[in-house]
Scaffold this active site. Structure first.
Site, PDB file in Angstrom:
ATOM      1  N   GLY A   1     -33.804  -9.695 -26.296  1.00 27.23           N
ATOM      2  CA  GLY A   1     -34.714  -9.240 -25.255  1.00 27.23           C
ATOM      3  C   GLY A   1     -34.305  -8.009 -24.472  1.00 27.23           C
TER       4      GLY A   1
ATOM      5  NE  ARG B   1     -43.370  -7.478 -31.187  1.00 31.89           N
ATOM      6  CZ  ARG B   1     -44.512  -7.368 -30.551  1.00 31.89           C
ATOM      7  NH1 ARG B   1     -44.534  -6.979 -29.285  1.00 31.89           N
ATOM      8  NH2 ARG B   1     -45.651  -7.640 -31.157  1.00 31.89           N
TER       9      ARG B   1
ATOM     10  NE  ARG C   1     -41.796   1.041 -28.276  1.00 32.94           N
ATOM     11  CZ  ARG C   1     -42.924   0.524 -28.727  1.00 32.94           C
ATOM     12  NH1 ARG C   1     -43.398   0.943 -29.895  1.00 32.94           N
ATOM     13  NH2 ARG C   1     -43.587  -0.392 -28.042  1.00 32.94           N
TER      14      ARG C   1
ATOM     15  CE1 TYR D   1     -39.787 -14.238  -9.201  1.00 32.89           C
ATOM     16  CE2 TYR D   1     -42.036 -14.526  -9.999  1.00 32.89           C
ATOM     17  CZ  TYR D   1     -41.155 -14.143  -9.007  1.00 32.89           C
ATOM     18  OH  TYR D   1     -41.631 -13.674  -7.811  1.00 32.89           O
TER      19      TYR D   1
ATOM     20  CE1 TYR E   1     -44.061 -13.076 -13.424  1.00 36.53           C
ATOM     21  CE2 TYR E   1     -44.019 -15.476 -13.567  1.00 36.53           C
ATOM     22  CZ  TYR E   1     -43.493 -14.244 -13.908  1.00 36.53           C
ATOM     23  OH  TYR E   1     -42.397 -14.179 -14.741  1.00 36.53           O
TER      24      TYR E   1
ATOM     25  CE  LYS F   1     -40.645 -15.689 -17.519  1.00 37.16           C
ATOM     26  NZ  LYS F   1     -39.557 -15.409 -18.489  1.00 37.16           N
TER      27      LYS F   1
ATOM     28  NE  ARG G   1     -37.243  -1.069  -7.218  1.00 38.27           N
ATOM     29  CZ  ARG G   1     -38.483  -0.978  -6.737  1.00 38.27           C
ATOM     30  NH1 ARG G   1     -39.491  -0.835  -7.579  1.00 38.27           N
ATOM     31  NH2 ARG G   1     -38.712  -1.025  -5.440  1.00 38.27           N
ATOM     32  CB  THR G   2     -37.039  -5.518 -15.872  1.00 34.37           C
ATOM     33  OG1 THR G   2     -38.162  -6.382 -15.607  1.00 34.37           O
ATOM     34  CG2 THR G   2     -35.776  -6.142 -15.299  1.00 34.37           C
ATOM     35  CG  LEU G   3     -40.731  -1.962 -20.027  1.00 35.20           C
ATOM     36  CD1 LEU G   3     -41.045  -0.582 -19.483  1.00 35.20           C
ATOM     37  CD2 LEU G   3     -40.339  -1.878 -21.495  1.00 35.20           C
TER      38      LEU G   3
END
Length: 256
Positions: free
Chosen positions: A13, A40, A43, A147, A157, A164, A194-196
């Site tokens: 991940g 996955r 890129r 989360y 969400y 989740k 702060r993730t993608l």
């Protein structure tokens, strides 16, 4: 300091340097573990190769696995076994939902979007655990990222919160099922970072600010702090812990 020099872990991940899974990788790497990475798309492999330059891994063990494909999961873990032998654990940090299913009203979630979120975010842990078990004949540890939105309804969400919740139930049932094999299964409920993936959640900055104001520690956490807890759960230090959901969120889950 914890020594993981004789341990091998699969990390699933990592999208970029902001990914929680990369924070986990950095901590495990510092503790001497051998790391195997899955991705996955092509890129993602290129991004992983760049990130590996920041680690101390002598070899790059990278495997393309799309968790929506049973065949890729089965073949991927079989190849990992052939290349690196048995493993000691897996860190699962994979989740996805369509943007429109995060931004709209929850009751308007499409059947396709609902099932997609469940498939990638929850079921993937089930099939990964099944295949990883074959590489852990003496036991091991599996850890998933979740989360607070899986425990409580969190604004914006939406379908991911339901996914989740499913993931957290998945963890408990896998813990029960794999316990006789000495395989522990736990989750880390991480504070918003702060993730993608976080970019898709509406009002994200508001959530961060609320944590800074109301959480007992009065701050947000980072990827490395999640990584430290992951190291504990993946190591023998947590040998008696399974079916657990540990919150790494500055204590925000404990207050109203």
């Amino acid at each position: 300091m914890l020594n993981l020099e004789n341990k091998t872990y699969v990390i699933m991940g990592i999208a970029n340097k902001r990914s929680i899974a990369f924070g986990v990788a950095k901590v495990l790497d510092q503790l001497g573990a051998k790391l195997v990475f899955t991705y996955r798309k092509e890129r993602s492999r290129k991004e992983l190769e760049k990130l590996l330059e920041q680690l101390n891994q002598p070899e790059a063990h990278l495997y393309q696995i799309d968790v929506q494909s049973d065949e890729e999961v089965i073949n991927g873990f079989e190849q990992i076994g052939k290349d690196v032998g048995n493993i000691d654990g897996v860190y699962h940090s994979i989740a996805f939902a369509n943007m429109e299913d995060l931004r709209g009203r929850f009751s308007e979630t499409s059947r396709e979007g609902f099932l997609l979120a469940q498939d990638i975010s929850s079921y993937s842990l089930t099939i990964v655990a099944h295949e990883a078990k074959k590489l852990m004949p003496e036991g091991g540890s599996i850890v998933a990222t979740t989360y607070l939105g899986g425990e409580f309804a969190v604004q914006n969400y939406n379908v991911m919160g339901v996914a989740k919740a499913s993931l957290e139930a998945n963890v408990k049932y896998l813990a029960l099922d794999l316990g006789p094999d000495n395989i522990r299964v736990n989750a880390i409920s991480a504070s918003p970072i702060r993730t993608l993936s976080a970019k898709g959640v509406g009002g994200f900055n508001t959530i961060l600010k609320e944590i800074e104001e109301r959480a007992p520690l009065k701050r947000n956490v980072d990827q490395v702090e999640v990584g430290k807890t992951a190291a504990y759960l993946l190591s023998d230090l947590s040998s008696g812990v399974t079916g657990e959901n540990i919150h790494v969120d500055s204590g925000f889950h404990a207050i109203k």
